[in-house]
Motif scaffolding. Structure first.
Motif, PDB file in Angstrom:
ATOM      1  N   VAL A  89       0.847  -1.208   0.000  1.00  0.00           N
ATOM      2  CA  VAL A  89       0.000   0.000   0.000  1.00  0.00           C
ATOM      3  C   VAL A  89       0.876   1.249   0.000  1.00  0.00           C
ATOM      4  N   LYS A  90       1.863   1.284   0.904  1.00  0.00           N
ATOM      5  CA  LYS A  90       2.748   2.457   0.990  1.00  0.00           C
ATOM      6  C   LYS A  90       3.526   2.671  -0.307  1.00  0.00           C
ATOM      7  N   LYS A  91       3.957   1.590  -0.902  1.00  0.00           N
ATOM      8  CA  LYS A  91       4.731   1.668  -2.147  1.00  0.00           C
ATOM      9  C   LYS A  91       3.878   2.269  -3.269  1.00  0.00           C
ATOM     10  N   MET A  92       2.648   1.783  -3.410  1.00  0.00           N
ATOM     11  CA  MET A  92       1.760   2.271  -4.479  1.00  0.00           C
ATOM     12  C   MET A  92       1.456   3.759  -4.297  1.00  0.00           C
ATOM     13  N   LEU A  93       1.181   4.170  -3.053  1.00  0.00           N
ATOM     14  CA  LEU A  93       0.878   5.585  -2.775  1.00  0.00           C
ATOM     15  C   LEU A  93       2.090   6.473  -3.107  1.00  0.00           C
ATOM     16  N   ALA A  94       3.266   6.024  -2.688  1.00  0.00           N
ATOM     17  CA  ALA A  94       4.487   6.817  -2.927  1.00  0.00           C
ATOM     18  C   ALA A  94       4.749   6.982  -4.414  1.00  0.00           C
ATOM     19  N   GLU A  95       4.348   5.984  -5.197  1.00  0.00           N
ATOM     20  CA  GLU A  95       4.539   6.058  -6.656  1.00  0.00           C
ATOM     21  C   GLU A  95       3.472   6.930  -7.326  1.00  0.00           C
ATOM     22  N   GLY A  96       2.550   7.467  -6.529  1.00  0.00           N
ATOM     23  CA  GLY A  96       1.530   8.360  -7.086  1.00  0.00           C
ATOM     24  C   GLY A  96       0.244   7.665  -7.498  1.00  0.00           C
ATOM     25  N   HIS A  97       0.134   6.371  -7.192  1.00  0.00           N
ATOM     26  CA  HIS A  97      -1.091   5.649  -7.533  1.00  0.00           C
ATOM     27  C   HIS A  97      -2.126   5.791  -6.425  1.00  0.00           C
ATOM     28  N   ASP A  98      -3.390   5.994  -6.795  1.00  0.00           N
ATOM     29  CA  ASP A  98      -4.463   5.863  -5.827  1.00  0.00           C
ATOM     30  C   ASP A  98      -4.614   4.380  -5.491  1.00  0.00           C
ATOM     31  N   VAL A  99      -4.947   4.110  -4.233  1.00  0.00           N
ATOM     32  CA  VAL A  99      -5.105   2.721  -3.793  1.00  0.00           C
ATOM     33  C   VAL A  99      -6.497   2.549  -3.195  1.00  0.00           C
ATOM     34  N   LEU A 100      -7.201   1.519  -3.641  1.00  0.00           N
ATOM     35  CA  LEU A 100      -8.535   1.236  -3.110  1.00  0.00           C
ATOM     36  C   LEU A 100      -8.489   0.080  -2.127  1.00  0.00           C
ATOM     37  N   LEU A 101      -9.038   0.314  -0.942  1.00  0.00           N
ATOM     38  CA  LEU A 101      -9.245  -0.751   0.050  1.00  0.00           C
ATOM     39  C   LEU A 101     -10.735  -0.923   0.250  1.00  0.00           C
ATOM     40  N   GLU A 102     -11.237  -2.146   0.064  1.00  0.00           N
ATOM     41  CA  GLU A 102     -12.624  -2.429   0.434  1.00  0.00           C
ATOM     42  C   GLU A 102     -12.577  -3.267   1.693  1.00  0.00           C
ATOM     43  N   ILE A 103     -13.240  -2.793   2.739  1.00  0.00           N
ATOM     44  CA  ILE A 103     -12.934  -3.329   4.054  1.00  0.00           C
ATOM     45  C   ILE A 103     -14.120  -3.129   4.995  1.00  0.00           C
ATOM     46  N   GLU A 104     -14.270  -4.039   5.990  1.00  0.00           N
ATOM     47  CA  GLU A 104     -15.390  -3.852   6.927  1.00  0.00           C
ATOM     48  C   GLU A 104     -15.049  -2.742   7.940  1.00  0.00           C
ATOM     49  N   VAL A 105     -16.057  -2.299   8.696  1.00  0.00           N
ATOM     50  CA  VAL A 105     -15.915  -1.052   9.459  1.00  0.00           C
ATOM     51  C   VAL A 105     -14.825  -1.079  10.534  1.00  0.00           C
ATOM     52  N   ASN A 106     -14.669  -2.192  11.218  1.00  0.00           N
ATOM     53  CA  ASN A 106     -13.632  -2.220  12.259  1.00  0.00           C
ATOM     54  C   ASN A 106     -12.247  -2.061  11.656  1.00  0.00           C
ATOM     55  N   GLY A 107     -12.040  -2.741  10.550  1.00  0.00           N
ATOM     56  CA  GLY A 107     -10.771  -2.627   9.850  1.00  0.00           C
ATOM     57  C   GLY A 107     -10.532  -1.206   9.371  1.00  0.00           C
ATOM     58  N   ALA A 108     -11.594  -0.578   8.850  1.00  0.00           N
ATOM     59  CA  ALA A 108     -11.462   0.788   8.335  1.00  0.00           C
ATOM     60  C   ALA A 108     -11.008   1.744   9.435  1.00  0.00           C
ATOM     61  N   MET A 109     -11.530   1.553  10.643  1.00  0.00           N
ATOM     62  CA  MET A 109     -11.146   2.441  11.741  1.00  0.00           C
ATOM     63  C   MET A 109      -9.693   2.237  12.147  1.00  0.00           C
ATOM     64  N   LYS A 110      -9.227   0.988  12.035  1.00  0.00           N
ATOM     65  CA  LYS A 110      -7.807   0.729  12.319  1.00  0.00           C
ATOM     66  C   LYS A 110      -6.927   1.406  11.272  1.00  0.00           C
ATOM     67  N   VAL A 111      -7.388   1.375  10.010  1.00  0.00           N
ATOM     68  CA  VAL A 111      -6.640   2.043   8.938  1.00  0.00           C
ATOM     69  C   VAL A 111      -6.603   3.549   9.188  1.00  0.00           C
ATOM     70  N   ARG A 112      -7.733   4.092   9.644  1.00  0.00           N
ATOM     71  CA  ARG A 112      -7.800   5.545   9.906  1.00  0.00           C
ATOM     72  C   ARG A 112      -6.751   5.959  10.948  1.00  0.00           C
ATOM     73  N   GLU A 113      -6.565   5.128  11.969  1.00  0.00           N
ATOM     74  CA  GLU A 113      -5.551   5.435  12.987  1.00  0.00           C
ATOM     75  C   GLU A 113      -4.149   5.518  12.385  1.00  0.00           C
ATOM     76  N   LYS A 114      -3.860   4.575  11.474  1.00  0.00           N
ATOM     77  CA  LYS A 114      -2.503   4.514  10.918  1.00  0.00           C
ATOM     78  C   LYS A 114      -2.305   5.450   9.736  1.00  0.00           C
ATOM     79  N   MET A 115      -3.375   5.698   8.957  1.00  0.00           N
ATOM     80  CA  MET A 115      -3.250   6.542   7.772  1.00  0.00           C
ATOM     81  C   MET A 115      -4.399   7.554   7.730  1.00  0.00           C
ATOM     82  N   PRO A 116      -4.328   8.577   8.586  1.00  0.00           N
ATOM     83  CA  PRO A 116      -5.441   9.540   8.687  1.00  0.00           C
ATOM     84  C   PRO A 116      -5.644  10.377   7.420  1.00  0.00           C
ATOM     85  N   ASP A 117      -4.657  10.379   6.514  1.00  0.00           N
ATOM     86  CA  ASP A 117      -4.794  11.126   5.252  1.00  0.00           C
ATOM     87  C   ASP A 117      -5.715  10.433   4.252  1.00  0.00           C
TER      88      ASP A 117
END
Lengths: 204, 204
Positions: A89-117
């Motif tokens: 995920v970090k590699k794709m973002l750094a290369e300028g690619h948008d990255v799509l995650l489809e994920i259930e709500v608990n997982g999404a909140m964990k992602v928000r903590e680590k990647m608030p952007d």
């Protein structure tokens, strides 16, 4: 202007149609994103390809990845682990690619903590009764399971306040078009682009 | 779901093409907004219609409106007042209409103070040299005026950080399409819609 990619997190209550929307987003060709492949310890089903549908791995290796901070999020269902590996995920973002995650709500909140952007999109049923209809039509769940899912859905809708956008999934095409608009507008949000403009001023 | 309209504030440095973008937004039929008519004390030019191009008024009445807090923002150029009357804007928003304001940067910041819920869009030249070209091509300004405008433009671009979005006006059509995406996505931002969803949960 060089620009980091957007992390687009698509989430919502179970039964709302996250998977269908994601599939339509890919088919529509309206987006230029890379899709994050999940990692799991469950066995591949017939036709599933390692590295495309999932990264299939062992429980020991999955636990090791968690311990080393190499999972963006993970969850355990029954006896198996599922999660999103952080490095690709970090590699794709750094290369300028948008990255799509489809994920259930608990997982999404964990992602928000680590990647608030990230751009956090909550897919919403037009109303709770329709959610109930959809779950019932699946026909595989007992009444008790349905009631439990309804209660959970209410909790999840209350979780909406932790998201940036609430997109109603009345028709898949409408939801996909709205998400396209969100991605387009997020690319020009001032906090994301201001550094490029500051640089432009300095160069003149 | 009943919803308040969006206040869309289109601003940017002088010479960037705010008026052209606004005109194209109206012609494009991509938007359903009402346009806020400014009030001024200058005399109507040939063909200008009171209540359409401007509300034409006297200096005494304009000063009275300011004193009574009935102006969303106002400014004085040379010997005349220009500004946005508050009452029609509030009425249109309450009725669920989006409202477009095209306004220079100082005015936009005053609007932001009074209506922080607005969507603040900063129209940006692709680079400062192009802004210089455009001002020069107008051919009506002396070199000193151009230099002054350039210095002002740098200040205004630094003001960008007070806006929500920075839309590059490389081509009018691109800018209009991006603004369309912004309006679409702002309509589903969680802080704008969460109350409707809270109500939905209560009703179930």
């Amino acid at each position: 202007m060089s620009e980091k990619g957007l992390l687009i997190v698509l989430s919502g209550p179970s039964g709302v149609g996250k998977g269908t929307v994601r599939q339509k987003m890919v088919e529509s060709k309206l987006f230029e994103f890379q899709y994050s492949v999940s990692m799991t310890t469950r066995k591949p089903r017939p036709g599933e390809v390692d590295g495309e549908d999932y990264y299939f791995t062992t429980k020991d290796k999955f636990k090791e990845a968690i311990a080393n901070g190499k999972m963006l999020e993970h969850a355990q269902y029954v006896d198996n682990f599922y999660g999103t590996p952080l490095t690709p995920v970090k590699k794709m973002l750094a290369e300028g690619h948008d990255v799509l995650l489809e994920i259930e709500v608990n997982g999404a909140m964990k992602v928000r903590e680590k990647m608030p952007d990230g751009v956090f999109i909550f897919l919403t049923p037009p109303d709770l009764m329709e959610l109930k209809d959809r779950i019932t039509k699946r026909g595989t769940d007992a009444a008790a399971v349905i009631e439990k899912r309804m209660a959970q859905a209410k909790v999840e809708i209350m979780m909406m306040e932790n998201y940036d956008y609430a997109v109603v999934n009345d028709k898949v095409e409408n939801a996909v078009n709205r998400i396209k608009d969100i991605v387009s507008s997020e690319h020009v949000r001032v906090p994301r682009v201001i550094d490029n403009y500051r640089k432009m001023i300095k160069e003149n």
